[in-house]
Design a protein around this motif. Structure first.
Motif, PDB file in Angstrom:
ATOM      1  N   ALA A   1     -10.641  27.497  -0.039  1.00 36.39           N
ATOM      2  CA  ALA A   1     -11.131  28.684  -0.758  1.00 36.39           C
ATOM      3  C   ALA A   1     -10.232  29.881  -0.486  1.00 36.39           C
ATOM      4  CB  ALA A   1     -12.572  28.984  -0.340  1.00 36.39           C
ATOM      5  N   VAL A   2      -9.859  30.066   0.785  1.00 38.01           N
ATOM      6  CA  VAL A   2      -9.017  31.219   1.132  1.00 38.01           C
ATOM      7  C   VAL A   2      -7.645  31.085   0.478  1.00 38.01           C
ATOM      8  CG1 VAL A   2      -7.858  32.388   3.042  1.00 38.01           C
ATOM      9  CG2 VAL A   2     -10.261  31.723   3.264  1.00 38.01           C
TER      10      VAL A   2
ATOM     11  N   TRP B   1     -21.598  32.111   1.007  1.00 35.27           N
ATOM     12  CA  TRP B   1     -20.706  32.494   2.101  1.00 35.27           C
ATOM     13  C   TRP B   1     -20.999  31.655   3.354  1.00 35.27           C
ATOM     14  CZ3 TRP B   1     -16.437  34.705   3.666  1.00 35.27           C
ATOM     15  CH2 TRP B   1     -16.309  35.051   5.010  1.00 35.27           C
ATOM     16  N   SER B   2     -22.273  31.526   3.686  1.00 38.70           N
ATOM     17  CA  SER B   2     -22.604  30.819   4.920  1.00 38.70           C
ATOM     18  C   SER B   2     -22.282  29.326   4.789  1.00 38.70           C
ATOM     19  CB  SER B   2     -24.064  31.079   5.308  1.00 38.70           C
ATOM     20  OG  SER B   2     -24.881  30.045   4.878  1.00 38.70           O
ATOM     21  N   SER B   3     -22.451  28.804   3.587  1.00 43.86           N
ATOM     22  CA  SER B   3     -22.141  27.394   3.382  1.00 43.86           C
ATOM     23  C   SER B   3     -20.632  27.170   3.499  1.00 43.86           C
ATOM     24  CB  SER B   3     -22.701  26.981   2.021  1.00 43.86           C
ATOM     25  OG  SER B   3     -21.871  26.086   1.375  1.00 43.86           O
ATOM     26  N   LEU B   4     -19.864  28.098   2.949  1.00 45.02           N
ATOM     27  CA  LEU B   4     -18.405  28.029   2.996  1.00 45.02           C
ATOM     28  C   LEU B   4     -17.898  28.175   4.441  1.00 45.02           C
ATOM     29  CD1 LEU B   4     -16.334  27.805   0.686  1.00 45.02           C
ATOM     30  CD2 LEU B   4     -16.074  30.283   0.789  1.00 45.02           C
ATOM     31  N   ALA B   5     -18.441  29.152   5.120  1.00 45.49           N
ATOM     32  CA  ALA B   5     -17.939  29.484   6.448  1.00 45.49           C
ATOM     33  C   ALA B   5     -18.269  28.402   7.470  1.00 45.49           C
ATOM     34  CB  ALA B   5     -18.511  30.834   6.906  1.00 45.49           C
ATOM     35  N   SER B   6     -19.240  27.548   7.144  1.00 46.68           N
ATOM     36  CA  SER B   6     -19.576  26.506   8.107  1.00 46.68           C
ATOM     37  C   SER B   6     -18.876  25.166   7.776  1.00 46.68           C
ATOM     38  CB  SER B   6     -21.097  26.325   8.178  1.00 46.68           C
ATOM     39  OG  SER B   6     -21.596  26.094   6.880  1.00 46.68           O
ATOM     40  N   ARG B   7     -17.976  25.195   6.785  1.00 53.75           N
ATOM     41  CA  ARG B   7     -17.198  23.981   6.457  1.00 53.75           C
ATOM     42  C   ARG B   7     -15.717  24.340   6.463  1.00 53.75           C
ATOM     43  NH1 ARG B   7     -21.807  23.907   3.516  1.00 53.75           N
ATOM     44  NH2 ARG B   7     -22.987  21.944   3.469  1.00 53.75           N
ATOM     45  N   PRO B   8     -15.022  24.121   7.596  1.00 54.48           N
ATOM     46  CA  PRO B   8     -13.637  24.609   7.770  1.00 54.48           C
ATOM     47  C   PRO B   8     -12.681  24.169   6.671  1.00 54.48           C
ATOM     48  CG  PRO B   8     -14.527  23.800   9.835  1.00 54.48           C
ATOM     49  CD  PRO B   8     -15.541  23.471   8.794  1.00 54.48           C
TER      50      PRO B   8
ATOM     51  N   TYR C   1     -13.401  25.994   3.534  1.00 56.40           N
ATOM     52  CA  TYR C   1     -13.105  27.419   3.741  1.00 56.40           C
ATOM     53  C   TYR C   1     -11.603  27.662   3.548  1.00 56.40           C
ATOM     54  CZ  TYR C   1     -12.986  31.997   5.973  1.00 56.40           C
ATOM     55  OH  TYR C   1     -12.807  33.333   6.223  1.00 56.40           O
ATOM     56  N   ARG C   2     -10.807  26.738   4.157  1.00 55.21           N
ATOM     57  CA  ARG C   2      -9.337  26.895   4.048  1.00 55.21           C
ATOM     58  C   ARG C   2      -8.887  26.821   2.598  1.00 55.21           C
ATOM     59  NH1 ARG C   2      -8.412  24.978   9.352  1.00 55.21           N
ATOM     60  NH2 ARG C   2      -8.769  22.784   8.826  1.00 55.21           N
TER      61      ARG C   2
END
Lengths: 215, 470
Positions: free
Chosen positions: B426-427, B413-420, B423-424
């Motif tokens: 993935a969402v 989660w933290s790795s994903l959330a710190s790479r915009p 993250y986009r």
């Protein structure tokens, strides 16, 4: 044993904390006059089913006699060496209520004390208006169990000895300078709500607390 | 959840009668407390004062304990120190043995519950009789207290009536509270008379004067500490306050927070044994000071607040979890919010760390605590203690609740959330393939639907509305 003491204290001492601020202590007082204090005291006591009677220097023995008779008490445990004890010997002896002095060590008459005493009378060291509490300092003349074992406990209280709060009583009477072996606040008859939160009176201590206020 | 706690919870949740009974009891206690604190400003002021008094005492704890001990010795009270409950039990037993005690009466004491004192002494052939009405009832039933102030809170009137009838068949059945109380009074009076010793707890120790203070309504505490020739008090090392003047505000906070009483029937202050010329009171008074993990709690600056507790039980009375479970489900001596911060620290996170998770963090406990212990914050802190890996800190069992899968999930989660950009993507994929996501998510979906992911991510909806990052 001493080893445990040392280890516990060593562990506590090893924790260094910055000194906190100095605790600002304060005496909690209310600006109530004597009538207001008597009124508040009586209301609080009545709320926990204590009986409060306003009587006088000359009539309290008569009032006590009437109250004891109405409750069917046949005897009264008292402190013979106290001033009120002498008065009781003079004025109550012909009333048909047997006066029993608490003048022996408890071990010598425990069963009689527990099983045969109907009522007791003590003085007090004052009272607290805010919470409706009596202050008792039992001593060698007026032992601790006088206020605990008989089912009816009567207390003589002088109105001028009612303080507004516990904190004020401690301060004015200078408790910190010398406490007795046992000091008590008594705020009503013994009670419990341990069965289904229903209040029941007279669990282990007195079932009735009778307070005679002398102005 | 571990087996024991899980089973306790399942059992409690299946008991509708208990839940209704607890809800009624707690509603009544909450209302009573509110009624004796009519002025909110005065209440908050008093809570701040109570916190300052307890904080002051803890800030000088070793000095105050020594001062208290010195005063006690002057007054004729013998002070004993015990590192563990086992040592405390042995100390009590040795004192009893040296006086040839066969039968004793006990006033209510949670520390003696912590020690398992009754079991210990009964195994050695000493009869221990609980004399507080609630404790007497649960001792008859062979149970443990379910609440720290009202030990038989979980029992209904009918249950108690049946229990008395079973244990005392000679006495006619009654479910009248006054009659049941009278039965207990009769039995216990005889026991007070015969007891060779009395054991009690303590609410406050006063360092200035060397005084033990006991708070109670029934008079059994006074009986236990006055009638038998020997009195032994047991308590925790944190109970000391500096001055006599500190007692009135704490007493007022204690009784009002606990049961909504302005004061209890008896406030008993004991300074020593019977003096020459006195006609009653014990010939000897002993006090056992128990550590049992308290000095370790003391060592952590934040968690030390746990030791401010004056055992009123207000946090318990206001806790939505306790009100649904009752005290026994916790499987600990101290239940409810205070138990959930105290017990894991005493017993170790590996064994009881899950108690800190048995909370909704609604905050009610912290709001009502008379000495402002930030219970929700400490629950959170203990959750962290359970998973942290840096090896510092005092809490026993630190890091023992860390799970590999959880730790991996958080890392992802933290790795994903710190790479915009990532993250986009993935969402978006989660939205597109939302129907393919698993519908069974372990215990969560046993009683609930799995969460549904929206058709479009929030970011797109916001953009459609014409809103931008700035």
């Amino acid at each position: 044993m001493n080893e445990s003491r040392r280890q516990i204290l060593d562990r506590l001492r090893a924790v260094s904390r910055e000194e906190g601020g100095v605790l600002q202590r304060r005496v909690d007082r209310r600006v109530w006059n004597q009538d207001e204090k008597v009124q508040r005291f009586a209301e609080c006591m009545s709320a926990v089913r204590a009986e409060v009677y306003r009587t006088s220097e000359v009539s309290w023995v008569n009032d006590l006699q009437r109250i004891l008779k109405s409750k069917g008490a046949g005897n009264l445990l008292y402190a013979p060496a106290k001033a009120h004890g002498k008065l009781l010997r003079e004025d109550l002896s012909s009333s048909g209520i047997e006066l029993v002095p608490y003048d022996l060590e408890v071990e010598r008459w425990k069963r009689r004390l527990f099983e045969q005493m109907d009522a007791s009378i003590t003085g007090c060291r004052g009272a607290i208006a805010e919470t409706g509490s009596l202050i008792l300092w039992p001593d060698e003349d007026e032992p601790r169990l006088l206020s605990l074992i008989p089912p009816i406990h009567c207390v003589l209280l002088r109105a001028e000895q009612i303080y507004s709060t516990f904190s004020e009583a401690i301060d004015i009477q200078g408790w910190a300078d010398g406490m007795p072996t046992n000091a008590l606040l008594i705020s009503g008859p013994s009670k419990s709500a341990d069965i289904a939160q229903v209040l029941a009176y007279g669990v282990h201590g007195p079932k009735s607390l009778v307070i005679l206020i002398i102005p | 959840m571990s087996g024991e706690f899980h089973d306790g919870v399942v059992k409690a949740l299946g008991d509708d009668a208990l839940r209704q009974h607890l809800r009624r009891a707690m509603d009544s206690l909450i209302a009573k407390r509110l009624a004796v604190f009519p002025d909110q400003d005065a209440l908050q002021e008093l809570r701040r004062y109570g916190m300052a008094i307890r904080g002051n005492a803890l800030s000088k704890l070793p000095q105050l304990l020594e001062r208290f001990e010195a005063r006690c010795e002057e007054n004729g009270i013998h002070v004993h120190w015990a590192e563990t409950t086992d040592e405390a039990n042995k100390t009590v037993f040795e004192i009893l043995q040296s006086h040839d005690v066969k039968r004793l009466v006990k006033g209510k004491s949670m520390v003696s519950e912590e020690m398992g004192l009754n079991h210990f002494l009964e195994a050695k052939g000493i009869e221990c009789l609980e004399s507080d009405l609630g404790e007497f009832i649960i001792q008859l039933a062979g149970e443990t207290p379910s609440h720290i102030v009202m030990p038989a809170l979980h029992k209904s009137k009918q249950e108690i009536a049946e229990l008395f009838h079973e244990k005392f068949p000679d006495i006619p059945y009654s479910d009248d509270v006054d009659e049941l109380t009278a039965v207990a009074r009769g039995i216990l009076r005889e026991k007070f008379m015969q007891a060779d010793a009395g054991i009690s707890g303590v609410n406050f120790l006063i360092a200035e004067t060397g005084t033990l203070c006991l708070v109670e309504n029934e008079g059994n505490g006074r009986m236990s500490t006055t009638v038998p020739p020997l009195h032994i008090a047991v308590t925790g090392i944190e109970k000391v306050v500096e001055e006599l003047a500190d007692v009135p505000p704490l007493l007022s906070l204690l009784t009002r927070s606990a049961t909504g009483q302005p004061i209890t029937t008896y406030f008993n202050m004991i300074k020593g044994p019977r003096q020459p010329g006195e006609k009653d009171g014990p010939q000897e008074v002993h006090l056992v000071l128990l550590d049992n993990g308290r000095s370790r709690i003391f060592a952590d600056e934040e968690l030390q607040a746990t030791l401010r507790c004056i055992r009123c039980g207000a946090c318990i009375n206001h806790c939505p979890i306790y009100t649904r479970l009752g005290g026994h489900a916790y499987g600990t001596v101290y239940p409810g919010p205070i138990g959930s911060i105290l017990e894991p620290q005493k017993e170790g996170l590996e064994r009881l760390g899950e108690l800190a998770e048995a909370s909704t963090l609604c905050g009610a406990c912290g709001e009502v605590c008379p000495v402002r212990i930030p219970i929700p914050k400490l629950l959170n802190r203990l959750r962290w203690e359970g998973v942290r890996r840096d090896g510092t800190g005092e809490t026993s069992g630190q890091g023992r609740r860390r799970k590999h899968s959880e730790s991996l999930a958080w890392k992802a989660w933290s790795s994903l959330a710190s790479r915009p950009a990532l993250y986009r993507i993935a969402v978006k994929s989660a939205c597109r393939f939302r129907r393919m996501l698993p519908q069974q998510l372990g215990p969560w979906t046993h009683v609930r639907k799995a969460p549904e992911i929206a058709e479009k991510p929030l970011r797109e909806l916001v953009e459609v509305q014409g809103l931008t990052d700035e």
